[in-house]
Design an enzyme around this catalytic site. Structure first.
Site, PDB file in Angstrom:
ATOM      1  N   HIS A 221       0.848  -1.194   0.000  1.00 30.11           N
ATOM      2  CA  HIS A 221       0.000   0.000   0.000  1.00 30.11           C
ATOM      3  C   HIS A 221       0.881   1.240   0.000  1.00 30.11           C
ATOM      4  CE1 HIS A 221      -3.782  -2.158   0.719  1.00 30.11           C
ATOM      5  NE2 HIS A 221      -3.035  -2.991   1.427  1.00 30.11           N
ATOM      6  N   LEU A 222       0.829   1.946  -1.135  1.00 30.32           N
ATOM      7  CA  LEU A 222       1.416   3.292  -1.187  1.00 30.32           C
ATOM      8  C   LEU A 222       0.202   4.200  -0.962  1.00 30.32           C
ATOM      9  CD1 LEU A 222       3.640   2.692  -4.329  1.00 30.32           C
ATOM     10  CD2 LEU A 222       4.334   2.625  -1.921  1.00 30.32           C
TER      11      LEU A 222
ATOM     12  N   ASP B 283      -8.893  -4.628  -2.364  1.00 31.77           N
ATOM     13  CA  ASP B 283      -8.250  -4.910  -1.075  1.00 31.77           C
ATOM     14  C   ASP B 283      -8.473  -3.801  -0.047  1.00 31.77           C
ATOM     15  OD1 ASP B 283      -6.422  -6.482   0.642  1.00 31.77           O
ATOM     16  OD2 ASP B 283      -5.227  -4.660   0.506  1.00 31.77           O
TER      17      ASP B 283
ATOM     18  N   ASN C 299      -5.518  -6.279   9.301  1.00 29.13           N
ATOM     19  CA  ASN C 299      -6.605  -7.008   8.687  1.00 29.13           C
ATOM     20  C   ASN C 299      -6.102  -7.775   7.473  1.00 29.13           C
ATOM     21  OD1 ASN C 299      -9.210  -7.761   8.777  1.00 29.13           O
ATOM     22  ND2 ASN C 299     -10.055  -5.923   7.799  1.00 29.13           N
TER      23      ASN C 299
ATOM     24  N   ASP D  92       1.934  -6.827   2.459  1.00 31.59           N
ATOM     25  CA  ASP D  92       0.767  -6.021   2.873  1.00 31.59           C
ATOM     26  C   ASP D  92       1.237  -4.777   3.635  1.00 31.59           C
ATOM     27  OD1 ASP D  92      -1.797  -5.096   3.113  1.00 31.59           O
ATOM     28  OD2 ASP D  92      -2.466  -6.635   4.522  1.00 31.59           O
TER      29      ASP D  92
HETATM   30  O1  DOR Z   1      -4.408  -4.083   7.694  1.00 28.97           O
HETATM   31  C1  DOR Z   1      -4.743  -3.701   6.597  1.00 28.97           C
HETATM   32  N1  DOR Z   1      -4.396  -2.486   6.129  1.00 28.97           N
HETATM   33  N2  DOR Z   1      -5.478  -4.505   5.847  1.00 28.97           N
HETATM   34  C2  DOR Z   1      -6.039  -4.110   4.691  1.00 28.97           C
HETATM   35  O2  DOR Z   1      -6.714  -4.896   4.079  1.00 28.97           O
HETATM   36  C3  DOR Z   1      -5.863  -2.724   4.219  1.00 28.97           C
HETATM   37  C4  DOR Z   1      -4.624  -2.143   4.763  1.00 28.97           C
HETATM   38  C5  DOR Z   1      -4.515  -0.646   4.576  1.00 28.97           C
HETATM   39  O3  DOR Z   1      -4.708  -0.176   3.462  1.00 28.97           O
HETATM   40  O4  DOR Z   1      -4.198   0.059   5.538  1.00 28.97           O
HETATM   41 ZN    ZN Z   2      -3.670  -4.970   1.795  1.00 33.88          ZN
END
Ligand code: DOR
Ligand code: ZN
Length: 439
Positions: free
Chosen positions: A64-65, A153, A285, A312
């Site tokens: 995640h950027l 996601d 998550n 993640d």
């Molecule tokens: O823990 C998480 N953070 N799970 C996800 O599915 C999204 C992610 C986020 O974008 O912060």
């Molecule tokens: Zn994710």
């Protein structure tokens, strides 16, 4: 002509089965030569690698950027610097930005801004417009704009009819649906794993069945459509069993696990020390699960039921975590601790070094068929491949110190842990983007 001679290291290239002390010559962004005692051509930089592992650069299928939209949490440039420090040379950017990566124009803009950063950035498009789960995005246009997968996601594609249509389109597009497997009707806003620890802490839990429900549904839909399901960050034993069964039946189902689900249990949510009741940095998550789930994730990784370790990486600002547990954001900043965590499985004898590197390199490439077009050779040290190389140590010890990280996200429950395994240097497309050998 620019060149680098990586000299005297132990080359491990799982794609070709190579594990030998050899030199590696890089010329103009490509691997030009691999061999013993290569001479140093004039004008070529010498990179001493003796005592180090020389591996293909790591590839993260799940990063995640926060750009566009939440640049106070991470920018493309800061995330790419974190990737380089973590040994990653290619990262796949999840679409839950603001706006979401749900059109060719937004993907194009993101990829333009990612052009000169410290690693290669690939895009994952959104399944639905705005990730709202109501209308399908133009999946073909996203693929044509460069999306290597599609995903909502952060959320599952909860509507089964939408998911069904997505798989039907994807069967012609030959990219996977990377699913966040969490049935919201079952998870019901749970903030951690539903079990003994959530009961003790009085926090709402989400059960393993929330994950299994979507895994099973998507296996059925992907099979019916003849499309690929990629199950993101799988965290529970029953889901892994369902994926193993689907693969045994020959279905196109791939999967990833995160370093944190391989290493930590829900116990860490309770925090440590005298004054900590909860550790919001352990809120993620899918949630951290039980010890038997952790063991099942490791077993599935060893067995090859899981193709890739994916971080993640989910950077958040301090204020998003310095609050009560229910209000805290989900996510762990993971790029800069991934190698030491995976290396811990090598240390404990669960994975061989070559297997560990495989799940971070050619494993993810094969899972998403990334070895094509200008990415040809990705994940290998083959002559002609892009010069993406990571120098690793397995025995040097370091403390996890997020304050010294390049990522703007300091949110990790691993802070203060001492782990062995250090990323000594990273070369991305022929350029040294991280050199920690002197530090
Ligand atoms: O823990 C998480 N953070 N799970 C996800 O599915 C999204 C992610 C986020 O974008 O912060
Ligand atoms: Zn994710």
């Amino acid at each position: 002509m620019t060149g680098i001679l990586v000299h005297g290291g132990r080359l491990i290239d799982p794609a070709s089965g190579l594990d030998e002390r050899l030199d590696l010559l890089i010329v103009d962004g490509r691997i030009a030569q691999v061999g013993a005692d290569l001479p140093l051509p004039p004008g070529t930089e010498h990179l001493a690698a003796s005592g180090l592992i020389v591996a293909p650069g790591f590839i993260d299928l799940h990063t995640h950027l926060r750009e566009p939209g939440q640049e106070h949490k991470e920018t493309i440039a800061s995330g790419a610097r974190a990737a380089a420090r973590g040994g990653f040379t290619t990262i796949c950017a999840m679409p839950n930005t603001e706006p979401a990566l749900d059109s060719a124009a937004v993907i194009d803009g993101m990829l333009q801004r990612a052009r000169d950063v410290d690693c290669r950035v690939l895009a994952i498009g959104a399944v639905s417009i705005g990730r709202r789960g109501q209308e399908l995005a133009e999946l073909a246009a996203l693929r044509d704009a460069g999306a290597v997968a599609v995903s909502d996601d952060g959320d599952a594609v909860a509507d089964a009819s939408l998911a069904r249509r997505a798989f039907e389109y994807l069967s012609d597009l030959h990219i996977p649906l990377a699913e966040h497997c969490e049935d919201p009707a079952i998870a019901q806003g749970g903030v951690m794993h539903d079990g003994a620890v959530s009961a003790r802490l009085g926090l709402r839990g989400q059960p393993a069945a929330a994950e299994l429900s979507i895994v099973q549904r998507d296996i059925a839909l992907a099979e019916a459509a003849g499309a690929q399901l990629h199950a993101c960050h799988i965290s529970t034993e029953p889901s892994l069993q369902a994926i193993a069964d689907a693969r045994a039946r020959g279905l196109h189902v791939t999967a990833e696990v995160t370093p944190h689900h391989l290493f930590l249990t829900h116990d860490v949510v309770a925090g440590s020390g005298d004054d900590l009741l909860y550790d919001t940095n352990a809120k993620v998550n899918p949630p951290l699960r039980t010890e038997s789930d952790v063991q099942a994730c490791i077993d599935a990784l060893v067995a090859g039921v899981v193709d890739a370790v994916a971080t993640d990486h989910a950077p958040h600002a301090a204020v998003d975590k310095q609050c009560e547990f229910d209000a805290a954001a989900f996510g762990i900043s993971g790029l800069e601790s991934a190698w030491p965590v995976v290396n811990s499985l090598v240390e404990s004898g669960r994975l061989t070094l070559s297997e560990a590197i495989e799940r971070l390199t050619i494993g993810p490439v094969r899972a998403w068929n990334l070895d094509r077009g200008e990415l040809s050779g990705l994940g290998t040290l083959r002559v002609g491949a892009p010069a993406d190389v990571t120098l690793l140590s397995t025995d040097a010890v370091s403390r996890v110190e997020p304050d010294s990280w390049a990522s703007m996200g300091k949110n990790t429950p691993l802070a203060g842990h001492t782990l062995s395994g250090v990323v000594a240097a990273t070369i991305s497309q022929g350029r040294i983007v991280w050199d920690g050998r002197e530090q």
